[in-house]
Design a protein around this motif. Structure first.
Motif, mmCIF file in Angstrom:
data_model
loop_
_atom_site.group_PDB
_atom_site.id
_atom_site.type_symbol
_atom_site.label_atom_id
_atom_site.label_comp_id
_atom_site.label_asym_id
_atom_site.label_seq_id
_atom_site.Cartn_x
_atom_site.Cartn_y
_atom_site.Cartn_z
ATOM 1 N N ASN A 1 21.344 70.275 75.969
ATOM 2 C CA ASN A 1 23.037 69.472 74.856
ATOM 3 C C ASN A 1 24.129 69.202 75.969
ATOM 4 O OD1 ASN A 1 24.351 67.677 73.406
ATOM 5 N ND2 ASN A 1 24.119 68.642 71.423
ATOM 6 N N LYS A 2 24.104 67.450 76.698
ATOM 7 C CA LYS A 2 25.562 67.854 77.503
ATOM 8 C C LYS A 2 26.573 67.374 76.595
ATOM 9 C CE LYS A 2 21.751 65.757 80.763
ATOM 10 N NZ LYS A 2 21.368 64.881 82.042
ATOM 11 N N TRP A 3 26.364 67.124 75.647
ATOM 12 C CA TRP A 3 27.843 66.557 74.975
ATOM 13 C C TRP A 3 28.428 67.760 73.533
ATOM 14 C CZ3 TRP A 3 22.186 63.810 75.703
ATOM 15 C CH2 TRP A 3 22.641 62.458 76.153
ATOM 16 N N GLN A 4 27.339 68.022 73.759
ATOM 17 C CA GLN A 4 28.250 69.870 73.030
ATOM 18 C C GLN A 4 27.856 71.088 73.205
ATOM 19 O OE1 GLN A 4 25.657 68.997 68.669
ATOM 20 N NE2 GLN A 4 27.502 67.710 68.106
ATOM 21 N N SER A 5 28.566 71.451 73.301
ATOM 22 C CA SER A 5 29.055 72.920 73.831
ATOM 23 C C SER A 5 28.227 73.774 72.898
ATOM 24 C CB SER A 5 30.179 73.611 73.867
ATOM 25 O OG SER A 5 30.829 73.657 72.443
ATOM 26 N N GLU A 6 27.862 75.159 72.891
ATOM 27 C CA GLU A 6 26.936 75.633 72.393
ATOM 28 C C GLU A 6 27.516 76.548 70.924
ATOM 29 O OE1 GLU A 6 24.877 79.162 73.145
ATOM 30 O OE2 GLU A 6 24.425 78.141 75.312
ATOM 31 N N GLU A 7 29.253 76.686 71.292
ATOM 32 C CA GLU A 7 30.447 76.626 70.162
ATOM 33 C C GLU A 7 29.663 76.015 69.233
ATOM 34 O OE1 GLU A 7 30.823 77.046 73.785
ATOM 35 O OE2 GLU A 7 30.392 79.118 73.596
ATOM 36 N N ASP A 8 30.171 74.365 69.648
ATOM 37 C CA ASP A 8 30.178 73.139 68.938
ATOM 38 C C ASP A 8 29.056 72.730 67.639
ATOM 39 O OD1 ASP A 8 32.874 72.785 69.105
ATOM 40 O OD2 ASP A 8 32.112 71.458 71.043
ATOM 41 N N ALA A 9 27.827 73.239 68.462
ATOM 42 C CA ALA A 9 26.393 73.183 68.144
ATOM 43 C C ALA A 9 25.640 74.310 67.276
ATOM 44 C CB ALA A 9 25.404 72.673 68.763
ATOM 45 N N SER A 10 26.641 75.384 66.963
ATOM 46 C CA SER A 10 26.228 76.514 66.024
ATOM 47 C C SER A 10 25.510 76.938 65.467
ATOM 48 C CB SER A 10 27.663 77.763 65.747
ATOM 49 O OG SER A 10 28.675 76.984 65.100
#
Length: 189
Positions: A80-89
């Motif tokens: 996912n290029k638009w969200q970091s792993e933290e944003d998509a937890s």
């Protein structure tokens, strides 16, 4: 570019060690200037990472042979290029989204827009698994119809009704849809 062949939590045979293991982590190696990883290895908890050629997927029994002529549809994970792993937890697999590949050359298939995935990731993950197994489900359904046809009327009535419904659906899958007529344009006076 490298593509992930196996997915997390998938059971695999580790050829060089001679043991069954479960994919614990997919390890992509990224290089500057590339949109996709240049190499993918797999951590199976045995002390080192393994390449795809060192692993074999667990074969499904019985019904898998029914879909032998079916295309090899696979579920892969894309970064996912638009969200970091933290944003998509809250996602089932933070930092990735599912991609269904329906071609042997690892392209063509089904993808979902990032905003739609973010809205309901569990629903999209279910859809991805369902689409991946669709050829197998179709092969099983055709097998049910074959068994009922060979039973010469001895199958239970409910099973005969189900086989008839499957046959109708199968015909719909095989028929090419007719082109819809172009909508008429309104004349402007």
């Amino acid at each position: 570019m490298a593509k992930a062949i196996f997915q997390r939590n998938q059971k695999v045979w580790v050829e060089s060690v001679g043991v069954w293991a479960t994919i614990e982590k997919i390890v992509p190696v990224w290089a500057k200037g590339f949109d996709e990883p240049v190499r993918v290895t797999y951590d199976v908890g045995l002390g080192r990472e393994f390449h795809a050629h060192e692993l074999k997927a667990e074969q499904d029994s019985g019904a898998e042979a029914l879909s032998a002529g079916a295309p090899p549809w696979r579920l892969l994970r894309a970064r996912n290029k638009w969200q970091s792993e933290e944003d998509a937890s809250h996602h089932p697999y933070p930092g990735t989204y599912p991609v269904i590949v329906t071609d042997a050359a690892d392209w063509g298939g089904w993808r979902v827009p990032g905003a739609e995935y973010d809205r309901d990731p569990h629903k999209i993950e279910f859809q991805a698994r369902l689409i991946t197994r669709a050829p197998h489900l179709l092969a099983l359904a055709r097998e049910v119809v074959r068994v009922v046809d060979e039973s010469a009327g001895d199958a239970p009535p409910e099973l005969q009704r189900i086989a008839e419904e499957i046959a109708k659906l199968d015909r719909q899958f095989r028929e090419a849809p007719a082109a819809s007529p172009a909508p008429a344009r309104a004349e402007v006076a």
